[in-house]
Design a protein around this motif. Structure first.
Motif: not given
Length: 1194
Positions: A360-382
């Protein structure tokens, strides 16, 4: 999907090739590669032609042929063979090109399996439910009629061919697969106009639609009208289309049944393949539906355009290809609504019958995670970008495996599975560098968070899997995690970053409302389980208990409206007669009522006009109907549903859907319950609703509705009756292991004591009667606390001697005699590596018995484990090796259970204990015994230091489990078993006898005189609570009773075992049961068992005797004489019995008083008498000497 036509015979037979993505579509590149490989192989094999030529050719054979036209080797099926003078020609059908060609015998080759792995390129199709017609002329009456035909008219075929030639684009919608033929709706685009070919042929009188159900509900006026096809009303064949065109030779290797193959369980023929309403004729007249056919409903808080096919699903291309390669048959109905909002990063709550499916969620979540540009504003941490919370380690393991599988086609996400126990050092050592997805449980996450405070600093996606289980088992922990996530995303750096919460489950939970209000932002709520949608929609559930004859009067009271608002009421009945009766009753009481059923003269159009008509305030409409009209009417705006007759659970949900327009879309709040309650469901609960009472109760509890006391009382009796049905089942494994079973209502096993089964077995009498510890040898580790093994005699272990004799016997090749006729439950020998074991056959497959060699399921009777072996491996086991009873005992380590409310042990713990204890001797104290199970506490590995003449406790098994951090204390374990034992039930065949219930008095003369008393007692010790079963005055665990223990002993049920003596002749066995003043005597005979029960005064006597050999039950008798019962057993086979019972019983002995009489009356010479009496006497003497005077026959 888009298709390309290869060949046309007529509208009922044409071939296409499919383009794009889908579970039954193969990329053209793969076909090109296949052709190249075949050409290379068959061209190079010209030197060894004989090796690749078929030895014989026959019709229907799959082969590879050379096409002169295509100049290549092609896969083909031979259709016919024509023999010539010096060779033969075959007519072949090229399965990838849909062409018929003639081929000489020299151009035919064997089809290698490597070239037959992908489906045929040419798919045979026909128009779905579109059947031919013809013009029939009646010269007598001078009339012409269009009537059904068996073959397609040439004009229809020509029109169909021209239509397809003129198209610029062609698409097909798959509806069913039958006999390797796709049933499709075909859509063509001609001059920018989309045309449904199926409808077009019908409208031009070239074809007719085949109805799903010939018995329509329309009136006579409408029956002459041509009916267009409504796909929602059609039955669907669930056949796997991905395998439909796989070569017949290889189809059998893969399951084609969607219902039985979990890997292919996604239903592809739900509403996702249903035609849109724009494709239907406006003059469509609905027909009655067969309610066994599935129909899907969905309740949405916001409008969603479903993605019903994989080709258009919002997933990245590589993932689609991987899903296609894995033959994923989706998205299913719920996934088609869940994937779009999840893939857009929206908050989603999904409640469905398939709500525990991670897809119900794995395929679309994996798809969203492919767009790396969405996460550029996040802090550069682990820290992870996505966190998936699962209710337990087992579900977490499943989700993690799926992520690992489909991560291969995406960018590197480095998912981690984190399951932590209470060991803080383990949590401190976890490294999450580079990990972008964590799969864990709420408890494990909070332990990790204690040592990794920046865990939420980059978290964007929080997934709550099986939300109802999370909220029921770990409410506090889940809300703690949600608070941490909410605090993390309120900082400025999160303004341009995604933040998403996804909650999926099978049931609505009251805490979901708080989740939506406090932590979600305008979520998409998708509910495809209508019962759950009604709870979310705040439908008022009312139950009115009444008798069947009172239903009409109760219905009239319910319909005595006091509301000023316009009410629209549906009264559901189960039959036409019931509907007519209710309708007449309403009319006679001046209630405006409509009715509709399959025999009704009113048509659907009239009923719908009356239902939808605008009425003035205070006017109420009541429609009485049967369930088979429900789907065709399509009513969704009812304000009240009355279940005059209660349906099955599935139909119940469909009835509730009739009120879906009035479901409250405001989250339920206790302060505004009544204000937002627009819809009401009323259940008339009668004596005829018994089969549904439990389901009704559970649903009302789930809906937090008011429950009538009558329903509580009735279901309590039903639950007790359900438990009684399980009385012959094994004792529940969870009950044994943890002292509690969370799912008693659905658990198939027993949750109460059965004296017939739970009398101690395979546990030596000496251990029952002698105080002190025992030595146990665990041989098979089931899980961390459950082991199978045997009890080892410290002085002289009989089994060790027997094992040596068995191995010595089978060393001689002449003794290794394979068994020809394998019998169920019989004992045999089996060689495993270099050792020989005693085994018992417990299962033989009926299909397997037809083969020369077949698999049988066996149990190692001295170890407890089971296995599958070939029948020829079983060896004849001499009778002398079968005399010693089975030695296998199940051991349960007490007072320890898994952490975090888990009901199954983590494999880490089981693996650790397995390597620690298997095959090693341990000292243990048995604190409780039931049947073949012994509870031990403690269980210790003792190492003896012979030089120092002392012993050292190397480890305590319970402590070792606790040290892993994945186990915790379970102090109620034995207490729960003691409670269970206080409610001992008498066997089914003696239920009419009142069980004796007195207080234990071990010092009383009454108990001392009885041969055996089976009782369950409690004894408080310094370290733990223990329970024991005593025979006579001998406690099983050997701990003497204290005065305090005697005083605290509760009233208990007791069952006395009578004194039994036996003797025999060649044809019969006589059993003397000594009981004074016998009353209510019962004796039941079966082939291998005798069960005797009787009363004497206020005592109940019970003897359950499993016989050593078979008897003739119909010829066996029981007679009461003076102070004893005489049971005469007719032997199935003449001859001597060496013992009476299979297992030793100290209260059964050979009757030496009849020894002389027996000799005198025997017609046989003295030597013969001794032949079949000596064995029994010798057995008696040996046991008598070993047991120090205890009488026993075995």
């Amino acid at each position: 999907m888009e298709v390309l036509v290869l060949e046309i015979e007529d509208p009922g037979c044409f071939w296409v090739t499919m383009k794009g993505c889908g579970p039954y579509v193969v990329n053209e590149i793969e076909y090109e590669n296949l052709n190249a490989e075949m050409n290379q192989f068959y061209d190079k094999s010209y030197k060894d032609v004989d090796e690749v030529k078929p030895p014989m050719v026959e019709e229907g054979q799959i082969c590879v042929v050379f096409s002169e036209e295509l100049k290549c080797w092609c896969r083909a099926v031979i259709k016919s063979i024509m023999y010539c003078t010096d060779h033969y020609q075959t007519e072949c059908f090229l399965v990838d090109y849909a062409k018929y060609i003639f081929v000489k015998s020299k151009d035919i080759r064997v089809a290698l399996e490597a070239f037959m792995q992908i489906p045929y390129r040419a798919k045979k199709c026909r128009l779905y439910r579109t059947k031919p017609v013809t013009l029939r002329i009646d010269f007598c009456e001078d009339t012409a009629k269009i009537v059904p035909a068996k073959r397609w008219d040439s004009a229809a075929t020509r029109y169909f061919q021209n239509l397809l030639k003129a198209t610029t684009q062609m698409k097909a919608k798959l509806c069913a697969v039958e006999d390797n033929t796709f049933d499709v709706f075909l859509y063509v685009t001609i001059k920018d106009e989309k045309v449904c070919v199926n409808d077009d042929l019908v409208s031009k009188n070239f074809a007719r639609f085949e109805e799903a159900n010939e018995n329509t509900g329309s009136s006579a006026d409408y029956q002459e009208n041509q009916t267009s096809l409504n796909v929602e009303s059609l039955p669907v064949k669930t056949v796997n289309p991905a395998l439909a065109f796989r070569p017949v030779l290889f189809q059998e290797k893969v399951s084609t049944d969607l219902e039985t193959d979990p890997a292919l369980s996604s239903s592809f023929l739900e509403e996702t393949y249903q035609r849109s309403s724009t494709d239907l004729n406006e003059n469509t007249v609905p027909s009655f539906q067969n309610l066994s056919e599935e129909r899907n409903f969905v309740f949405l808080s916001n409008k969603i355009e479903p993605s019903s096919i994989l080709e258009t699903a919002p997933l990245f291309d590589d993932l689609k290809k991987e899903l296609t390669r894995k033959k994923f048959l989706g998205p299913n109905f719920t996934e088609s609504y869940c994937w779009p909002p999840v893939a857009r990063g929206c908050d989603v709550v999904a409640i469905s019958y398939q709500g525990n499916d991670p897809f119900l969620y794995i395929p679309p979540v994996l798809t969203f995670l492919q767009s790396g540009s969405c996460y550029k504003a996040l802090p550069n941490r682990n820290g992870p970008l996505a966190l998936i919370l699962c209710p337990g380690w087992k579900k977490a393991q499943l989700v993690f495996e799926l992520l690992k599988t489909y991560e291969r086609c995406s960018r590197q996400l480095h998912p981690m599975l984190i399951i932590l126990g209470q060991n803080k050092e383990e949590a401190r050592s976890v490294k999450i560098r580079g990990c972008e997805v964590i799969v864990t449980t709420p408890y494990s996450l909070l332990r990790l968070f204690e040592h990794h405070s920046l865990l939420f600093c980059r978290l964007c996606h929080l997934v709550l899997d099986e939300i109802e289980v999370l909220f029921s088992d770990a409410t506090k922990q889940v809300f703690t995690i949600l608070d941490c996530y909410k605090k993390a995303i309120i900082t400025e750096e999160w303004e341009y970053s995604p933040h998403q919460i996804i909650a999926v489950g099978t049931r609505w939970n009251k805490h979901i409302a708080h989740l939506i209000k406090e932590f979600m932002n305008d979520p998409y709520i998708v509910i495809t389980a209508m019962e759950e949608a009604s709870i979310y929609g705040n439908v008022q559930q009312v139950v009115r208990p009444c008798t069947n004859s009172e239903r009409t009067a109760v219905l009239l009271k319910i319909l005595d409206f006091t509301h000023d608002n316009h009410q629209k009421v549906l009264v559901f009945t189960n039959s036409v007669n019931e509907a007519e009766m209710v309708h007449k009753a309403l009319k006679s009481n001046s209630i405006f009522s409509l009715k509709i059923h399959k025999e009704s003269k009113f048509n659907f159009k009239y009923i719908l006009e009356q239902w939808t008509k605008k009425y003035s305030s205070g006017i109420h409409v009541v429609l009485v109907l049967t369930d088979d009209c429900m789907q065709s009417l399509g009513i969704t705006d009812a304000t009240c549903v009355i279940h005059f007759s209660f349906p099955s659970p599935r139909i119940f949900g469909q009835r509730l859907h009739s009120m879906s327009d009035n479901f409250c879309k405001v989250i339920k709040d206790s302060s505004v319950d009544q204000e937002y309650t627009k819809a009401r469901s009323v259940i008339l609960l009668t004596e005829n609703s018994a089969c549904h009472a439990l389901g009704i109760l559970r649903y009302l509890q789930h809906a937090e509705a008011e429950i009538p006391p009558e329903l509580h009382d009735f279901t309590a009796k039903m639950l007790e009756a359900e438990e009684d049905k399980k009385f012959s089942r094994p004792l529940c494994a969870y009950l044994k292991t943890f002292g509690i079973c969370k799912n008693r209502t659905v658990c198939p096993d027993r949750h109460q004591i059965n004296l017939q089964i739970d009398v101690p077995q395979n546990i030596p009498d000496k251990i029952i009667q002698t105080p002190g510890c025992v030595t146990i040898l665990p041989l098979h580790i089931v899980n961390a606390t459950n082991y199978l093994g045997r009890i080892v005699d410290k002085q002289k272990d009989q089994y060790t001697t027997l094992a040596e004799e068995i191995n010595e016997y089978f060393k001689k090749p002449s003794n290794k005699i394979s068994v020809k006729n394998v019998e169920k439950l019989a004992f045999y020998g089996l060689c495993e590596k270099t050792l020989f074991h005693r085994v018992q056959v417990i299962e033989i497959s009926p299909k397997e018995e037809e083969n020369l060699f077949f698999n049988v399921k066996i149990q190692y009777i001295d170890e407890g484990r089971t296995s599958q072996v070939q029948s020829y491996q079983l060896l004849h086991l001499p009778a002398r090796f079968q005399c010693l009873p089975p030695q296998a005992v199940e051991f349960v380590v007490c007072r320890v259970k898994p952490v975090d409310n888990e009901m199954e042990w983590n494999p880490k713990v089981t693996h650790y204990i397995h390597h620690k204890i298997k095959g090693k001797l341990h000292e243990a104290k048995i604190v409780h015994t039931l049947g073949n199970t012994a509870w031990v506490d403690p269980m210790v590995r003792v190492t003896r230091l012979s030089d120092l003449k002392m012993s050292v406790n190397e480890y305590n098994v319970r402590s070792e489990i606790l040290s892993t951090g994945l186990g915790t204390d379970n102090p109620e374990h034995i207490t729960q078993l003691q409670k269970l034992c206080r409610h001992v039930k008498v066997l089914d065949h003696t239920k009419n006898l009142e069980p004796l219930s007195i207080k234990e008095d071990t010092a009383g003369p009454e108990n001392a005189s009885n041969p055996q008393i089976l009782s369950i007692q409690e004894n408080s010790t310094e370290n733990c609570n223990s329970s024991k079963i005593t025979f006579g005055n001998h406690p099983c665990d050997g701990v003497p009773q204290t005065k305090e223990a005697e005083d605290s002993t509760l009233y208990q049920h007791k069952c006395f075992y009578p004194e039994i003596k036996w003797f025999q002749n060649e044809e019969t066995v006589t059993v003397r049961v000594k009981i004074a003043s016998v009353a209510d005597c019962k004796c039941e005979f079966s082939k291998e068992k005798v069960v005797f029960s009787a009363c004497s005064g206020d005592k109940l006597y019970l003897a359950d005797m499993e016989l050593h050999q078979y008897i003739l039950a119909e010829k066996s008798t029981c007679v009461i004489k003076d102070k004893e019962a005489i049971i005469v057993l007719a032997k199935e086979k003449k001859g001597a019995w060496c013992k009476l019972l299979k297992n030793k019983n100290p209260h059964v002995s050979f009757d030496f008083e009849h020894w002389e009489d027996f000799e005198d009356k025997s017609p046989f010479p003295v030597g013969t008498k001794k032949l079949y009496c000596t064995a029994a006497v010798t057995e008696e003497l040996v046991d008598s000497s070993e047991d120090s005077g205890t009488e026993s026959d075995e």
